[in-house]
Design an enzyme around this catalytic site. Structure first.
Site, PDB file in Angstrom:
ATOM      1  N   HIS A 272      -7.263  -4.795   9.855  1.00 31.86           N
ATOM      2  CA  HIS A 272      -6.784  -4.571   8.841  1.00 31.86           C
ATOM      3  C   HIS A 272      -5.848  -4.978   8.507  1.00 31.86           C
ATOM      4  O   HIS A 272      -4.632  -5.272   9.356  1.00 31.86           O
ATOM      5  CB  HIS A 272      -7.135  -2.804   8.661  1.00 31.86           C
ATOM      6  CG  HIS A 272      -5.711  -1.663   8.408  1.00 31.86           C
ATOM      7  ND1 HIS A 272      -5.564  -0.705   8.797  1.00 31.86           N
ATOM      8  CD2 HIS A 272      -3.977  -2.151   9.022  1.00 31.86           C
ATOM      9  CE1 HIS A 272      -4.909   0.213   8.915  1.00 31.86           C
ATOM     10  NE2 HIS A 272      -3.260  -1.429   9.136  1.00 31.86           N
TER      11      HIS A 272
ATOM     12  N   ASN B  72      -7.636  -2.402  13.808  1.00 31.84           N
ATOM     13  CA  ASN B  72      -8.837  -2.941  13.161  1.00 31.84           C
ATOM     14  C   ASN B  72      -8.831  -4.050  12.811  1.00 31.84           C
ATOM     15  O   ASN B  72      -9.717  -4.260  12.159  1.00 31.84           O
ATOM     16  CB  ASN B  72      -9.339  -1.408  12.796  1.00 31.84           C
ATOM     17  CG  ASN B  72      -8.816  -0.907  12.058  1.00 31.84           C
ATOM     18  OD1 ASN B  72      -8.075  -1.852  11.131  1.00 31.84           O
ATOM     19  ND2 ASN B  72      -9.344  -0.220  10.935  1.00 31.84           N
TER      20      ASN B  72
ATOM     21  N   ASP C 277       0.602  -1.317   0.160  1.00 33.36           N
ATOM     22  CA  ASP C 277       0.264  -0.291   0.093  1.00 33.36           C
ATOM     23  C   ASP C 277       1.494   1.624  -0.157  1.00 33.36           C
ATOM     24  O   ASP C 277       2.003   1.558   0.143  1.00 33.36           O
ATOM     25  CB  ASP C 277      -0.704   0.221   0.855  1.00 33.36           C
ATOM     26  CG  ASP C 277       0.063  -0.294   2.400  1.00 33.36           C
ATOM     27  OD1 ASP C 277       0.917  -0.651   2.460  1.00 33.36           O
ATOM     28  OD2 ASP C 277      -0.970  -0.787   3.213  1.00 33.36           O
TER      29      ASP C 277
ATOM     30  N   GLU D  43      -9.819  -1.685   5.314  1.00 37.08           N
ATOM     31  CA  GLU D  43     -10.043  -1.895   6.168  1.00 37.08           C
ATOM     32  C   GLU D  43     -12.068  -1.911   5.983  1.00 37.08           C
ATOM     33  O   GLU D  43     -12.249  -2.311   4.972  1.00 37.08           O
ATOM     34  CB  GLU D  43     -10.567  -0.196   6.392  1.00 37.08           C
ATOM     35  CG  GLU D  43      -9.499   1.363   6.371  1.00 37.08           C
ATOM     36  CD  GLU D  43      -8.664   1.725   7.280  1.00 37.08           C
ATOM     37  OE1 GLU D  43      -8.795   0.172   8.216  1.00 37.08           O
ATOM     38  OE2 GLU D  43      -8.656   2.812   7.869  1.00 37.08           O
TER      39      GLU D  43
HETATM   40  C1  GLP Z   1      -0.687  -0.008   8.682  1.00 36.50           C
HETATM   41  C2  GLP Z   1      -0.251  -0.966   7.580  1.00 36.50           C
HETATM   42  C3  GLP Z   1       0.312  -2.132   7.247  1.00 36.50           C
HETATM   43  C4  GLP Z   1       0.845  -2.462   8.741  1.00 36.50           C
HETATM   44  C5  GLP Z   1       0.325  -1.951   9.854  1.00 36.50           C
HETATM   45  C6  GLP Z   1       0.706  -2.012  11.221  1.00 36.50           C
HETATM   46  O1  GLP Z   1      -1.187   0.469   8.840  1.00 36.50           O
HETATM   47  N1  GLP Z   1      -1.265   0.145   6.101  1.00 36.50           N
HETATM   48  O2  GLP Z   1       0.201  -2.134   5.810  1.00 36.50           O
HETATM   49  O3  GLP Z   1       1.556  -3.827   7.854  1.00 36.50           O
HETATM   50  O4  GLP Z   1      -0.747  -1.160   9.464  1.00 36.50           O
HETATM   51  O5  GLP Z   1       1.251  -0.975  11.665  1.00 36.50           O
HETATM   52  P1  GLP Z   1       2.223  -1.180  12.938  1.00 36.50           P
HETATM   53  O6  GLP Z   1       2.972  -2.448  11.917  1.00 36.50           O
HETATM   54  O7  GLP Z   1       2.614  -0.222  12.682  1.00 36.50           O
HETATM   55  O8  GLP Z   1       1.146  -1.586  13.458  1.00 36.50           O
END
Ligand code: GLP
Length: 247
Positions: free
Chosen positions: A141, A139, A70, A146
């Site tokens: 995702h 959440n 992404d 989402e």
């Molecule tokens: C983000 C990204 C994901 C990531 C997830 C967890 O928003 N879009 O690809 O794996 O949320 O993020 P974090 O590792 O900072 O908790």
């Protein structure tokens, strides 16, 4: 889903880095993720990379091909808060890769919907994902899919939730309103088409969502739960994220 629980985030990163090193020389591209969970993973990979004999490192560098999940809409690749920049700092530069080998959607594209279609076609032309690395949003995702989100969702531009903008605010001066409102993400369809999936979950704040994921059935309200339908998913967590499994 196969679950393994490691003592801490560093041990988790070591296990994941080993799997990435194995997978990066296989035929299909790697699927990569950003986020704080991945920082120690890429650091551990860089450590292994620099310890390789020069000839082997050169061979793997030449073969490298990866597709990220992404990117934020509205951030050009040169923006330090973009996922392009994250990958440059944590992967491209430490491993000595060429930026063209590490594919991401272009957040600066004038037409994000067209860019999502282009990115999906580019991934398809490269053969789809071999090993898909995933983090887990608070959440539920994966990528930026989402809730609610179906298993057949495809690569697209979408609106980010308030939860996600708050989760990622640290990279934007702590202000959730400064986090871009939209992103381009691979969908569950492209993620579930990967040969193998590695979901990495570390830290206490992920414990409630990990428990929901492991104990519930597939549901649009928890996008990561669609992974339960995939035949080859490994969840690698640290003890902080899975405290109820200790002892
Ligand atoms: C983000 C990204 C994901 C990531 C997830 C967890 O928003 N879009 O690809 O794996 O949320 O993020 P974090 O590792 O900072 O908790």
């Amino acid at each position: 889903m196969e679950l393994s629980v490691e003592p801490d985030a560093a041990a988790t990163a070591a296990v994941v880095a080993d799997r990435l090193l194995e997978a990066c020389c296989q035929d299909r591209p790697l699927g990569l993720a950003t986020g704080r969970t991945m920082e120690p993973v890429y650091a551990a990979l860089a450590g292994r990379w620099s310890a390789l004999p020069a000839g082997e490192r050169c061979r793997l560098t030449g073969r490298w091909c990866s597709f990220n999940l992404d990117e934020y809409v509205g951030l050009a690749s040169g923006d330090p808060r973009s996922f392009h920049a994250f990958m440059a700092v944590h992967l491209v530069d430490p491993l000595g890769l060429n930026r063209q080998q590490v594919h991401l959607p272009d957040g600066g594209a004038t037409d994000p919907d067209a860019e999502a279609r282009r990115y999906r076609a580019e991934l398809q032309a490269a053969g789809g994902i071999g090993l898909q690395l995933l983090g887990l949003g608070l959440n539920g995702h994966v990528g930026f899919n989402e809730p609610p989100c179906g298993a057949d969702s495809r690569c697209r531009a979408l609106a980010l939730s308030a939860t996600t903008r708050a989760q990622n605010a640290a990279d934007f001066g702590g202000d959730p309103a400064a986090v871009p409102a939209r992103a381009i993400t691979l969908g569950l369809a492209e993620i579930l088409a990967a040969e193998r999936i590695l979901l990495v979950v570390t830290g206490q704040r992920k414990a409630p969502i990990l428990r929901r994921l492991l104990e519930g059935g597939p549901s649009s309200e928890l996008p990561a739960s669609w992974l339960r339908r995939h035949p080859a998913v490994s969840v690698i967590a640290d003890r902080a994220a899975a405290p109820w499994l200790q002892g």
